[in-house]
Design a protein around this motif. Structure first.
Motif, PDB file in Angstrom:
ATOM      1  N   ILE A   3      -1.621   1.717 -13.212  1.00  0.00           N
ATOM      2  CA  ILE A   3      -1.679   2.951 -12.433  1.00  0.00           C
ATOM      3  C   ILE A   3      -0.760   2.761 -11.229  1.00  0.00           C
ATOM      4  N   ILE A   4      -0.166   3.847 -10.776  1.00  0.00           N
ATOM      5  CA  ILE A   4       0.698   3.820  -9.598  1.00  0.00           C
ATOM      6  C   ILE A   4       0.192   4.867  -8.611  1.00  0.00           C
ATOM      7  N   ILE A   5       0.376   4.604  -7.341  1.00  0.00           N
ATOM      8  CA  ILE A   5       0.025   5.564  -6.303  1.00  0.00           C
ATOM      9  C   ILE A   5       1.315   6.239  -5.860  1.00  0.00           C
ATOM     10  N   THR A   6       1.348   7.550  -5.955  1.00  0.00           N
ATOM     11  CA  THR A   6       2.565   8.302  -5.643  1.00  0.00           C
ATOM     12  C   THR A   6       2.710   8.540  -4.143  1.00  0.00           C
ATOM     13  N   GLU A  26      -3.394  -1.774   1.207  1.00  0.00           N
ATOM     14  CA  GLU A  26      -2.880  -0.851   2.214  1.00  0.00           C
ATOM     15  C   GLU A  26      -1.374  -1.057   2.360  1.00  0.00           C
ATOM     16  N   ALA A  27      -0.666  -0.001   2.709  1.00  0.00           N
ATOM     17  CA  ALA A  27       0.783  -0.072   2.883  1.00  0.00           C
ATOM     18  C   ALA A  27       1.173  -1.216   3.805  1.00  0.00           C
ATOM     19  N   ALA A  28       2.239  -1.915   3.438  1.00  0.00           N
ATOM     20  CA  ALA A  28       2.848  -2.986   4.230  1.00  0.00           C
ATOM     21  C   ALA A  28       1.999  -4.248   4.338  1.00  0.00           C
ATOM     22  N   VAL A  29       0.946  -4.367   3.539  1.00  0.00           N
ATOM     23  CA  VAL A  29       0.080  -5.543   3.584  1.00  0.00           C
ATOM     24  C   VAL A  29       0.476  -6.495   2.452  1.00  0.00           C
ATOM     25  N   GLU A  55      -0.549 -17.764  -2.622  1.00  0.00           N
ATOM     26  CA  GLU A  55       0.649 -17.464  -1.833  1.00  0.00           C
ATOM     27  C   GLU A  55       0.788 -15.967  -1.593  1.00  0.00           C
ATOM     28  N   ALA A  56       1.104 -15.604  -0.374  1.00  0.00           N
ATOM     29  CA  ALA A  56       1.300 -14.195  -0.024  1.00  0.00           C
ATOM     30  C   ALA A  56       2.531 -13.643  -0.726  1.00  0.00           C
ATOM     31  N   GLN A  57       2.386 -12.451  -1.284  1.00  0.00           N
ATOM     32  CA  GLN A  57       3.474 -11.743  -1.959  1.00  0.00           C
ATOM     33  C   GLN A  57       3.881 -10.528  -1.117  1.00  0.00           C
ATOM     34  N   GLU A  58       5.123 -10.126  -1.256  1.00  0.00           N
ATOM     35  CA  GLU A  58       5.637  -8.975  -0.514  1.00  0.00           C
ATOM     36  C   GLU A  58       4.899  -7.693  -0.908  1.00  0.00           C
ATOM     37  N   PRO A  59       4.654  -6.802   0.046  1.00  0.00           N
ATOM     38  CA  PRO A  59       4.034  -5.512  -0.274  1.00  0.00           C
ATOM     39  C   PRO A  59       4.902  -4.712  -1.246  1.00  0.00           C
ATOM     40  N   TYR A  65      -0.606   3.316   0.338  1.00  0.00           N
ATOM     41  CA  TYR A  65      -1.360   2.335  -0.439  1.00  0.00           C
ATOM     42  C   TYR A  65      -0.595   2.072  -1.736  1.00  0.00           C
ATOM     43  N   PHE A  66      -0.762   0.866  -2.279  1.00  0.00           N
ATOM     44  CA  PHE A  66      -0.062   0.538  -3.519  1.00  0.00           C
ATOM     45  C   PHE A  66      -0.961  -0.264  -4.445  1.00  0.00           C
ATOM     46  N   ILE A  67      -0.596  -0.240  -5.727  1.00  0.00           N
ATOM     47  CA  ILE A  67      -1.307  -0.986  -6.756  1.00  0.00           C
ATOM     48  C   ILE A  67      -0.360  -2.046  -7.300  1.00  0.00           C
TER      49      ILE A  67
END
Length: 116
Positions: A3-6, A26-29, A55-59, A65-67
């Motif tokens: 699923i994608i958030i538009t 959340e965006a940019a997290v 390990e932290a991955q890029e937003p 918000y993103f999936i």
């Protein structure tokens, strides 16, 4: 498919707590494979790719918000329908045509992430 958030997302956050895989951020997290899963440390995913689950991955998005497609299972094995889409007040959680996956693959991802 995942699923994608538009871009119509109003950043209400209703979808985030509903995801059984913790695939919504959340965006940019920054996100991690380990978040909300049984994964930890060095892992090899179902496609044979190696990652550090902690390990932290890029937003994926800096705006809404993103999936994370690698963590999204469309709620297969948990619910009858994707819960993000069910609770979204603006219907911006939709199938991602760039990440089409069979039910068998989605269930395999679920089993991998949750140690089944």
């Amino acid at each position: 498919m995942a699923i994608i958030i538009t871009d119509e997302c109003i950043n209400c956050g209703a979808c985030e707590p509903e995801c059984p895989n913790n695939a919504i951020y959340e965006a940019a997290v920054d996100w991690r494979y380990a978040d909300g899963t049984n994964l930890s440390g060095p892992i090899v995913n179902i496609d044979g790719q190696a990652f550090d689950a902690d390990e932290a991955q890029e937003p994926v998005s800096d705006e809404v918000y993103f999936i994370v497609p690698d963590k999204c299972t469309e709620c297969k094995g948990f619910h009858e329908e994707p819960q993000c889409a069910a609770v979204c007040p603006v219907d911006c959680c939709v199938p991602d045509d760039d990440h089409v996956e069979s039910e068998e693959r989605l269930l395999k991802k679920k089993a991998f992430m949750h140690g089944e």
